[in-house]
Design a protein around this motif. Structure first.
Motif, mmCIF file in Angstrom:
data_model
loop_
_atom_site.group_PDB
_atom_site.id
_atom_site.type_symbol
_atom_site.label_atom_id
_atom_site.label_comp_id
_atom_site.label_asym_id
_atom_site.label_seq_id
_atom_site.Cartn_x
_atom_site.Cartn_y
_atom_site.Cartn_z
ATOM 1 N N ALA A 86 0.843 -1.203 0.000
ATOM 2 C CA ALA A 86 0.000 0.000 0.000
ATOM 3 C C ALA A 86 0.876 1.251 0.000
ATOM 4 N N GLY A 87 1.946 1.243 0.793
ATOM 5 C CA GLY A 87 2.865 2.381 0.805
ATOM 6 C C GLY A 87 3.521 2.602 -0.548
ATOM 7 N N SER A 88 3.905 1.502 -1.185
ATOM 8 C CA SER A 88 4.510 1.613 -2.520
ATOM 9 C C SER A 88 3.517 2.202 -3.511
ATOM 10 N N LEU A 89 2.266 1.737 -3.437
ATOM 11 C CA LEU A 89 1.249 2.287 -4.334
ATOM 12 C C LEU A 89 1.044 3.778 -4.078
ATOM 13 N N LEU A 90 1.027 4.170 -2.812
ATOM 14 C CA LEU A 90 0.869 5.585 -2.469
ATOM 15 C C LEU A 90 2.046 6.399 -3.000
ATOM 16 N N LEU A 91 3.254 5.896 -2.811
ATOM 17 C CA LEU A 91 4.435 6.599 -3.322
ATOM 18 C C LEU A 91 4.410 6.696 -4.851
ATOM 19 N N LYS A 93 1.730 6.727 -6.702
ATOM 20 C CA LYS A 93 0.688 7.695 -7.059
ATOM 21 C C LYS A 93 1.218 9.116 -6.908
ATOM 22 N N GLN A 94 1.900 9.383 -5.782
ATOM 23 C CA GLN A 94 2.452 10.720 -5.572
ATOM 24 C C GLN A 94 3.507 11.053 -6.631
#
Length: 154
Positions: A86-91, A93-94
């Motif tokens: 999830a953190g990787s996906l958020l990063l 996306k950013q």
């Protein structure tokens, strides 16, 4: 000598009876030994089965905490992996949003650069207090959305 022969015959008869009795006793002993061995084997099987069941029960009791800990470790590892994903996906996306914003800024800067380049070829002045430009009437024009533009520069 008939007396001696009778004695030998009687002795042989007794010997034959004795041998038959001994054979019968040996057969009885074999049967008793066989029955005793079968009883002992059945008892041994029951004892081994009981020992196996007790050993299995003890092993299950001993392993139960280790199995619970193993499942807890698996669940924790799965949770960490999910959080990392999830953190990787958020990063990502950013980073994608930043890239899109940078591309938009780059395109705007390119348009600004083109406008500035064109502005170097145009003379802007004040005509009676109003802005005006000097254009070359022989320059090529560009038509877009019903309007006509004079192409400035090369």
């Amino acid at each position: 000598m008939p007396d001696g022969l009778d004695q030998v015959t009687v002795s042989l008869g007794r010997l034959h009876t004795l041998v038959a009795d001994l054979q019968h006793q040996a057969a009885d002993c074999r049967q008793q030994l066989h029955a005793a061995r079968e009883r002992e084997e059945a008892q041994f099987r029951q004892s081994m089965d009981a020992m196996f069941q007790e050993h299995r029960r003890r092993m299950e009791l001993a392993l139960r905490p280790a199995i619970v800990r193993a499942w807890q470790v698996v669940a924790a590892a799965a949770g960490v992996l999910i959080l990392m994903f999830a953190g990787s996906l958020l990063l990502l996306k950013q980073a994608n949003e930043r890239l899109s914003a940078a591309q938009a800024r780059a395109e705007a800067a390119e348009v600004d650069a083109q406008v500035q380049e064109a502005a170097r070829h145009v003379e802007i002045s004040s005509c009676g207090g109003r802005p005006c430009i000097r254009i070359d009437r022989s320059a090529a024009t560009w038509k877009s959305e019903g309007r006509e533009y004079v192409l400035v520069g090369d």
